[in-house]
Design an enzyme around this catalytic site. Structure first.
Site, PDB file in Angstrom:
ATOM      1  CD  GLU A  89      -2.590  -1.150   2.685  1.00  0.00           C
ATOM      2  OE1 GLU A  89      -2.539  -0.143   3.430  1.00  0.00           O
ATOM      3  OE2 GLU A  89      -3.216  -2.175   2.960  1.00  0.00           O
ATOM      4  CE  LYS A 130       4.846   5.188   7.061  1.00  0.00           C
ATOM      5  NZ  LYS A 130       4.571   6.532   7.461  1.00  0.00           N
ATOM      6  CG  ASP A 173       3.621  12.709   4.849  1.00  0.00           C
ATOM      7  OD1 ASP A 173       3.534  12.340   6.037  1.00  0.00           O
ATOM      8  OD2 ASP A 173       4.493  13.483   4.427  1.00  0.00           O
ATOM      9  CE1 TYR A 212      -3.827   2.915   8.206  1.00  0.00           C
ATOM     10  CE2 TYR A 212      -3.750   4.639   6.537  1.00  0.00           C
ATOM     11  CZ  TYR A 212      -3.537   4.213   7.843  1.00  0.00           C
ATOM     12  OH  TYR A 212      -3.051   5.078   8.775  1.00  0.00           O
ATOM     13  CE  LYS A 257       8.747   7.260   7.142  1.00  0.00           C
ATOM     14  NZ  LYS A 257       9.212   7.494   8.371  1.00  0.00           N
ATOM     15  CB  CYS A 280      15.061  50.290  -0.211  1.00  0.00           C
ATOM     16  SG  CYS A 280      14.266  49.559  -1.646  1.00  0.00           S
ATOM     17  CB  CYS A 339      14.009  53.478  -3.818  1.00  0.00           C
ATOM     18  SG  CYS A 339      13.459  53.161  -2.135  1.00  0.00           S
ATOM     19  CB  CYS A 366      11.339  49.752   1.154  1.00  0.00           C
ATOM     20  SG  CYS A 366      11.444  51.287   0.219  1.00  0.00           S
ATOM     21  CB  CYS A 381      10.119  51.893  -3.276  1.00  0.00           C
ATOM     22  SG  CYS A 381      11.279  50.589  -3.703  1.00  0.00           S
TER      23      CYS A 381
HETATM   24  S1  IVH Z   1      -1.101   0.515   8.638  1.00  0.00           S
HETATM   25  C1  IVH Z   1      -1.307  -1.859  12.388  1.00  0.00           C
HETATM   26  N1  IVH Z   1      -1.232   1.546   6.222  1.00  0.00           N
HETATM   27  O1  IVH Z   1       1.907   5.453   8.802  1.00  0.00           O
HETATM   28  C2  IVH Z   1      -1.460  -1.042  11.157  1.00  0.00           C
HETATM   29  N2  IVH Z   1      -0.427   2.932   7.977  1.00  0.00           N
HETATM   30  O2  IVH Z   1       4.437   5.075  10.272  1.00  0.00           O
HETATM   31  C3  IVH Z   1      -0.955   0.315  11.326  1.00  0.00           C
HETATM   32  N3  IVH Z   1       0.097   5.223   7.288  1.00  0.00           N
HETATM   33  O3  IVH Z   1       0.532   5.302  12.030  1.00  0.00           O
HETATM   34  C4  IVH Z   1      -1.012   1.250  10.199  1.00  0.00           C
HETATM   35  N4  IVH Z   1      -0.462   4.973   5.168  1.00  0.00           N
HETATM   36  O4  IVH Z   1      -0.581   6.879  10.272  1.00  0.00           O
HETATM   37  C5  IVH Z   1      -0.905   1.755   7.512  1.00  0.00           C
HETATM   38  N5  IVH Z   1      -1.446   2.329   4.058  1.00  0.00           N
HETATM   39  C6  IVH Z   1      -1.127   2.532   5.315  1.00  0.00           C
HETATM   40  C7  IVH Z   1      -0.652   3.778   5.780  1.00  0.00           C
HETATM   41  C8  IVH Z   1      -0.314   3.932   7.119  1.00  0.00           C
HETATM   42  C9  IVH Z   1      -0.018   5.817   6.091  1.00  0.00           C
HETATM   43  C10 IVH Z   1       0.595   5.888   8.507  1.00  0.00           C
HETATM   44  C11 IVH Z   1      -0.219   5.629   9.761  1.00  0.00           C
HETATM   45  C12 IVH Z   1       0.741   4.943  10.698  1.00  0.00           C
HETATM   46  C13 IVH Z   1       2.067   5.436  10.195  1.00  0.00           C
HETATM   47  C14 IVH Z   1       3.198   4.526  10.607  1.00  0.00           C
END
Ligand code: IVH
Length: 663
Positions: free
Chosen positions: A109, A111, A113, A218, A306, A400, A403, A418, A423
């Site tokens: 999946e 991740k 942000d 998720y 990451k 400035c 000017c 300024c 100016c």
């Molecule tokens: S699973 C036990 N799935 O990443 C399952 N987390 O660094 C726990 N996050 O706290 C989370 N996308 O806030 C999961 N597809 C995804 C995610 C995800 C973002 C975040 C979530 C978690 C953090 C961990």
């Protein structure tokens, strides 16, 4: 059709339309149709509040305001994930799992942000939305969660269930928000995560409602309660309940395929409308997950890969100053061009003197560049170990750069200005602002052309735009101008004369007046004469206009009567063309407090009504309060109101007024 049945029908139509639009990204009705149904529903709900449904889309606009957040205990702790940073560490994760005797399929999946959220439903209705907090106790953010359109208030099945996911903000939303904040002189939000977290932690749900937050689901903490045996099936199940589940999720058979998914999204991540900071890998089979279990902090059956930080190193070639239209000076880093997250960076703002000094920047330094939230490139720090001794100290300037007027610094502020109204740098910026899209929207007059016209002497001040047609011959001699482009610009300038007052007000560049405040002022005053005649006290009494803004507005019009007169003579529209704010002598401009219960309206409804008519609503009684509305079982505010001899309206008096307003 009877009103109850019609309300039910409209709620269904609108909720389906929302679902198709926000969750499936596949609109089924036009915006106009949507608005028409919504207005019909609002009217019916007003007339027959007893039939209003809990899952009505009208509940999504926000309005609930909390005093503080209450705590929520997570029945199952909300865990975080362990991290891996490269292929080797990822393969170690797979080996650990295999050693435990499991040969798993994985779900990959994105991740997202943002920040995680737990959603609890009872009999299919949203009961609580909560933040992760420390994993055991989170904060109740239900009032704000209800404003997020992709989160269903009612599920497609009437079941009890908890699901978890991520609340996030799209990159373009952050950009828009920061533009507004810049106009209002507010600090910019550095990335989408902070922006989403800040929005969801608002006590006033109207603010969260405006932030256009989004969500992916998720995680299903209790899959076996629903006869579900794999994570992938859980995702499908949650999708069928009405949640937005990420379409990029993929079931794969082994760690090689996981790695391919990661490689694919490392390349494609910048194309997404939202930020991702990695990939989450989860063992698919729920029994296998159970066998693997947890460490103190993390599940052993999942890991976050990451993405490598995309910070880059480059040389700070120079620090140059720009002068904004308000005269504010901003230092900018001139950098040796460097590629960060898909775009070449050669400039970065250094905000102000303090920012440069805190980083201890010297010209010639090797600096670390970070592209926060994919939006604003930022100088993060100096590589002190790479200094050669040849670097030059940063020196604050005192005049400035354009000017040469001595700069000023207001007490308690970090920025230098300024002060020279004439100016040239300020002049050009002022003109660029006037023609810009949210201001007078003069198509074809971008910043470069305005600079050229300024340098040629055709444009010095705002009214000159409307005399540009007199420079036809000279302009046609300039490089890049043909008769057609000239005509187009002149037409766009002529058209701008018909803009609504709010666009003009914003375009004038009154310090601190962004497009929102310009609209607010236009709604309140309708035309420029009313606004110019407003006293300071009157301006301050408008909700959302503080003392500083009121002073800016007042002083601006005292100092610029000539300019406004000239613009009037040029036939520039100075009336507001939008919907006028309602007004009522008993409410407009007055400060209200409420205590006790009014039987025919909720507190939130009363508050919105008062605000709709330009009154303000506050929590406690003070000398400044104009009216206290007293319902049944009033609290101490009633005593205070009597003590201060403030006008009191009882339920009946208030009802009379409400009835008058309806007429
Ligand atoms: S699973 C036990 N799935 O990443 C399952 N987390 O660094 C726990 N996050 O706290 C989370 N996308 O806030 C999961 N597809 C995804 C995610 C995800 C973002 C975040 C979530 C978690 C953090 C961990």
């Amino acid at each position: 059709m009877n009103p109850k049945a019609r309300i039910d029908e409209l709620v269904n139509i609108l909720n389906d339309a929302n679902y198709n639009y926000y969750v499936l990204d596949n609109p089924t009705i036009t915006d106009n149709e949507y608005d028409k149904y919504l207005r019909e529903l609002i009217n019916l709900e007003e007339k027959y509040p007893e039939y209003a449904l809990i899952n009505s889309p009208t509940k999504r606009v926000g309005g609930e305001v909390l005093d503080k957040f209450s705590k929520v205990n997570h029945k199952i702790p909300m865990l975080s994930l362990g991290n891996v940073f490269n292929e080797e560490e990822l393969r170690d994760f797979d080996s650990r799992i295999k050693k435990a005797g499991v040969n798993p399929e994985y779900v990959c999946e994105l991740k997202i942000d943002g920040l995680s959220v737990s959603l609890v439903y009872e009999k299919g209705l949203l009961k609580t939305g909560a933040t992760r907090g420390d994993g055991v106790v989170g904060e109740d953010i239900t009032h704000n969660v209800k404003t997020i359109k992709v989160i269903p208030i009612k599920l497609k099945k009437d079941i009890d269930i908890e699901v978890r996911g991520e609340i996030y903000m799209e990159k373009s939303t952050l950009q828009k928000l920061n533009k507004e904040r810049e106009e209002q002189g507010l600090p910019l939000l550095q990335n989408v995560r902070n922006a989403a977290a800040g929005s969801i932690r608002q006590l006033d749900s109207k603010i969260a409602a405006k932030r256009n937050l989004n969500n992916f689901i998720y995680h299903l903490p209790n899959p076996s309660d629903y006869g579900i045996t794999t994570h992938y099936a859980a995702l499908e199940y949650m999708k069928n309940l009405g949640f937005k589940v990420n379409p990029a999720n993929r079931l794969v058979h082994n760690i090689d395929e996981v790695w391919s998914f990661i490689e694919e999204w490392t390349k494609k991540r910048n194309d997404l409308p939202y930020d991702i900071d990695g990939v989450v890998i989860k063992v698919n089979d729920i029994n296998e997950q159970r066998e693997l279990g947890f460490t103190q902090k993390y599940p052993k059956w999942a890991i976050a890969y990451k993405f490598p930080a995309e910070d880059a190193l480059t040389k700070l070639v120079d620090i140059v100053w720009t002068v904004g239209r308000t005269g504010k000076l901003t230092p900018n880093a001139v950098l040796e061009p460097v590629l960060v997250m898909g775009s070449t960076i050669s400039r970065a703002t250094l905000h102000n003197e303090d920012f440069v000094n805190n980083l201890e920047l010297k010209i010639g330094d090797i600096v670390e560049i970070h592209k926060a939230g994919d939006v604003i490139p930022e100088v993060k720090g100096v590589k002190f170990e790479r200094r050669t001794g040849k670097e030059l100290d940063f020196k604050m300037i005192d005049v400035c750069p354009i000017c040469k007027t001595a700069l000023i610094k207001k007490p308690g502020q970090v920025d230098y200005y300024c002060p020279n109204e004439l100016c040239p740098a300020r002049g050009v910026e002022k003109l660029i602002h006037f023609a810009s899209r949210d201001a007078m929207n003069i198509d074809g007059l971008g910043s470069e052309i305005i600079e050229d016209f300024f340098n040629e002497g055709f444009l010095n001040d705002i009214p000159d735009f409307y005399h540009l047609k007199d420079h036809e011959e000279e302009i046609l001699l300039l490089e890049g101008f043909g008769q057609k482009s000239f005509n187009n610009i002149i037409t766009a300038i002529e058209n701008s004369k018909n803009n609504s007052l709010d666009k003009l007000l914003f375009g004038l560049g009154i310090p601190g007046i962004g497009s929102k405040t310009a609209k607010l002022l236009s709604e309140n005053y309708e035309n420029i004469d009313n606004l110019m005649n407003a006293s300071l006290e009157e301006l301050i009494s408008i909700k959302d206009i503080g003392e500083i803004l009121a002073n800016n507005i007042y002083n601006y019009f005292q100092d610029n009567k000539d300019l406004i007169y000239k613009l009037k003579m040029l036939n520039i529209n100075m009336n507001y063309l939008g919907v006028k704010k309602k007004s009522n002598d008993f409410i407009t401009g007055k400060k209200f407090v409420m205590t006790g219960t009014i039987s025919f309206m909720t507190r939130d409804e009363i508050k919105s009504l008062i605000e709709e008519y330009g009154g303000s609503f506050s929590e406690s009684v003070s000398k400044k309060t104009d009216v206290v509305i007293v319902g049944s079982s009033p609290g101490s505010k009633y005593d205070k109101a009597r003590e201060l001899e403030i006008t009191i309206w009882n339920e009946e008096q208030f009802k009379n007024l409400v009835e008058q307003l309806k007429k």
